[in-house]
Design a protein around this motif. Structure first.
Motif, PDB file in Angstrom:
ATOM      1  N   TYR A 113       0.979  -1.256   0.110  1.00 29.98           N
ATOM      2  CA  TYR A 113      -0.099   0.095  -0.006  1.00 29.98           C
ATOM      3  C   TYR A 113       0.866   1.424  -0.017  1.00 29.98           C
ATOM      4  O   TYR A 113       0.380   2.266  -0.370  1.00 29.98           O
ATOM      5  N   CYS A 114       2.189   1.022   0.389  1.00 30.02           N
ATOM      6  CA  CYS A 114       2.749   2.540   0.425  1.00 30.02           C
ATOM      7  C   CYS A 114       3.957   2.536  -0.471  1.00 30.02           C
ATOM      8  O   CYS A 114       4.346   3.674  -0.769  1.00 30.02           O
ATOM      9  N   ILE A 156      -2.577   8.330   7.328  1.00 26.54           N
ATOM     10  CA  ILE A 156      -2.865   7.332   6.313  1.00 26.54           C
ATOM     11  C   ILE A 156      -4.471   7.099   6.521  1.00 26.54           C
ATOM     12  O   ILE A 156      -4.915   6.918   5.409  1.00 26.54           O
ATOM     13  N   GLY A 159      -5.575  11.032   4.795  1.00 24.54           N
ATOM     14  CA  GLY A 159      -4.829  11.465   3.778  1.00 24.54           C
ATOM     15  C   GLY A 159      -4.359  12.967   4.039  1.00 24.54           C
ATOM     16  O   GLY A 159      -4.576  13.754   5.067  1.00 24.54           O
ATOM     17  N   SER A 164      -3.968  10.361  -0.872  1.00 23.77           N
ATOM     18  CA  SER A 164      -5.289  10.349  -0.383  1.00 23.77           C
ATOM     19  C   SER A 164      -5.426   9.418   0.781  1.00 23.77           C
ATOM     20  O   SER A 164      -4.608   8.734   1.193  1.00 23.77           O
ATOM     21  N   TYR A 166      -6.640   6.153   2.988  1.00 22.34           N
ATOM     22  CA  TYR A 166      -6.272   5.085   2.865  1.00 22.34           C
ATOM     23  C   TYR A 166      -7.175   4.251   3.962  1.00 22.34           C
ATOM     24  O   TYR A 166      -7.123   3.011   3.958  1.00 22.34           O
ATOM     25  N   GLN A 169      -9.045   1.190   2.410  1.00 23.25           N
ATOM     26  CA  GLN A 169      -8.337   0.014   1.912  1.00 23.25           C
ATOM     27  C   GLN A 169      -7.598  -0.745   3.080  1.00 23.25           C
ATOM     28  O   GLN A 169      -7.358  -1.779   3.037  1.00 23.25           O
ATOM     29  N   LEU A 170      -7.289   0.054   4.268  1.00 25.09           N
ATOM     30  CA  LEU A 170      -6.478  -0.556   5.276  1.00 25.09           C
ATOM     31  C   LEU A 170      -7.391  -0.417   6.483  1.00 25.09           C
ATOM     32  O   LEU A 170      -7.790   0.631   6.974  1.00 25.09           O
ATOM     33  N   ARG A 175      -3.045  -0.216   9.667  1.00 28.18           N
ATOM     34  CA  ARG A 175      -2.551   1.136   9.408  1.00 28.18           C
ATOM     35  C   ARG A 175      -1.351   1.111  10.505  1.00 28.18           C
ATOM     36  O   ARG A 175      -0.404   1.600  10.263  1.00 28.18           O
TER      37      ARG A 175
END
Ligand code: HEC
Length: 197
Positions: A113-114, A156, A159, A164, A166, A169-170, A175
């Motif tokens: 993701y990063c 995270i 954003g 943006s 996350y 997603q996470l 996180r």
């Protein structure tokens, strides 16, 4: 032929009769007409999300008891503002320890993701930056080393600037895992610098 015409006329008369009956027996022209066995339409059982029993207080789905939260919907009482990022930095801290297992999971999360933007070592040189995406700042800067975990968590989650949010997603635990890996990258960079001297 004659018979068919007579039948047509008779059927039309029957239809007109039914219409007239419906129109004349309708008690309230704004509502649906006559209800057949209304008990089936108005069951005594609770209907989810609906008020039950006319006049009774409350709903089939009761309000949450005070001080409780719905599963999977923990509140996150912060807005996407720099002030709230600082406040998150003061108020939130990681629930995770940097165990080998957590560090491995953190590395996996970071890689998925990063890494595309922040790069393998967090230097802000991920593959997408070579394709026109503005490069993010290094995660190894002095500013980042002193940044509180809670503030990184806020960045995270909600954003900041060109990055943006996350949150979708996470999940929360992931996180914090990513943050563990950011710390590990910083420690590795510091150790490498120490050796170079
Ligand atoms: C789509 C690219 C992208 C992804 C993916 C991404 N970031 Fe970022 N990140 C950025 C950009 C761009 C910035 C600079 C934001 C700004 O304009 O202030 C940034 C800023 C940051 C900052 C603040 C840095 C500073 O010096 O203040 C942190 C911390 C951060 N990202 C962590 C992460 C973590 C952890 C992940 C993975 C969960 C992640 N980012 C995923 C692009 C990304």
């Amino acid at each position: 032929m004659k018979f068919a015409r007579a039948l047509n006329i008779a059927l039309c008369l029957v239809l007109a009769g039914i219409w007239a009956f419906i129109a004349l027996t309708r008690p309230d022209q704004r509502r649906r007409n006559f209800r057949w066995i209304p008990q089936m339409e108005d069951p005594l059982a609770f209907e989810t999300q609906k008020r039950f029993l006319p006049g009774a207080p409350g709903e089939a789905v009761g309000a949450a008891a005070p001080g409780t939260v719905a599963r999977g919907f923990l509140p996150f009482p912060y807005k996407a503002t720099p002030e709230d990022a600082d406040r998150a930095g003061r108020e939130l801290s990681s629930p995770l320890k940097s165990t080998p297992e957590n560090l491995r999971s953190g590395a996996r999360i970071f890689a998925a993701y990063c890494f595309p933007c922040h790069g393998p070592g967090g230097n802000g040189d991920g593959p997408v930056t070579r394709r026109g995406v503005p490069a993010p700042p290094s995660l190894l800067s002095g500013n980042m080393i002193t940044m509180a975990d809670g503030k990184i968590y806020h960045i995270i989650s909600l954003g900041r600037g060109n990055m943006s949010a996350y949150a979708s997603q996470l999940e929360r635990g992931d996180r914090w895992l990513a943050i563990l890996h950011v710390r590990a990258l910083q420690a590795a960079a510091k150790a490498a610098k120490g050796k170079a001297k």
